[in-house]
Scaffold this motif. Sequence first.
Motif, short mmCIF file in Angstrom:
data_model
loop_
_atom_site.label_atom_id
_atom_site.label_comp_id
_atom_site.label_asym_id
_atom_site.label_seq_id
_atom_site.Cartn_x
_atom_site.Cartn_y
_atom_site.Cartn_z
N GLU A 150 1.77 -22.92 4.31
CA GLU A 150 1.26 -22.71 3.02
C GLU A 150 -0.09 -21.44 3.14
O GLU A 150 -0.93 -21.76 3.83
N VAL A 151 0.40 -20.55 2.30
CA VAL A 151 -0.69 -19.23 2.36
C VAL A 151 -1.12 -19.21 0.66
O VAL A 151 -0.46 -19.17 -0.11
N ARG A 152 -2.58 -19.28 0.59
CA ARG A 152 -3.00 -18.77 -0.68
C ARG A 152 -2.81 -17.51 -1.20
O ARG A 152 -2.47 -16.46 -0.39
N LYS A 153 -3.09 -17.21 -2.43
CA LYS A 153 -2.97 -15.79 -2.80
C LYS A 153 -3.85 -14.77 -2.20
O LYS A 153 -3.67 -13.58 -2.12
N ASP A 154 -5.04 -15.17 -1.74
CA ASP A 154 -6.10 -14.31 -1.02
C ASP A 154 -5.72 -14.29 0.42
O ASP A 154 -6.24 -13.56 1.34
N GLU B 241 -5.21 -16.60 2.68
CA GLU B 241 -6.02 -17.62 3.37
C GLU B 241 -4.95 -18.99 3.58
O GLU B 241 -4.75 -19.23 2.62
N PRO B 242 -4.86 -19.45 4.75
CA PRO B 242 -4.03 -20.90 4.86
C PRO B 242 -4.46 -21.94 4.26
O PRO B 242 -5.73 -21.83 3.83
N GLY B 243 -3.86 -22.50 3.73
CA GLY B 243 -4.05 -23.59 2.61
C GLY B 243 -5.14 -24.78 3.41
O GLY B 243 -5.88 -25.24 2.60
N TRP B 244 -5.26 -24.84 4.59
CA TRP B 244 -5.90 -26.10 5.30
C TRP B 244 -7.40 -25.18 5.88
O TRP B 244 -8.42 -25.84 5.89
N GLY C 66 -9.72 -24.17 3.70
CA GLY C 66 -10.73 -24.45 2.98
C GLY C 66 -11.32 -26.02 3.53
O GLY C 66 -12.52 -26.07 3.55
#
Length: 49
Positions: free
Chosen positions: A7-11, A13-16, A18
Motif C-alpha cells: 500500500e502506498v499513499r498519495k505522497d 510514502e508506504p502505508g506502514w 506513519g
Amino acid sequence: MPGLPPEVRKDGEPGWAGGLRKLYNSVVEEPLPDSFKDLLKKLDDSDDA
C-alpha cells in the motif's frame, strides 16, 4: 496475497511508515532513566581526565 504491491499513499510514502514514525517518536521522547544519566556522566568525566 503474494505479488500484490504494498500500500502506498498519495505522497508516495508506504502505508506502514506513519506507524513506524509514531513508534520511533514515542521512544525518542521517553525520558532517560537516572542510572543511564549517571553512566553518561561517568563516561564524560573520564574523558575530561
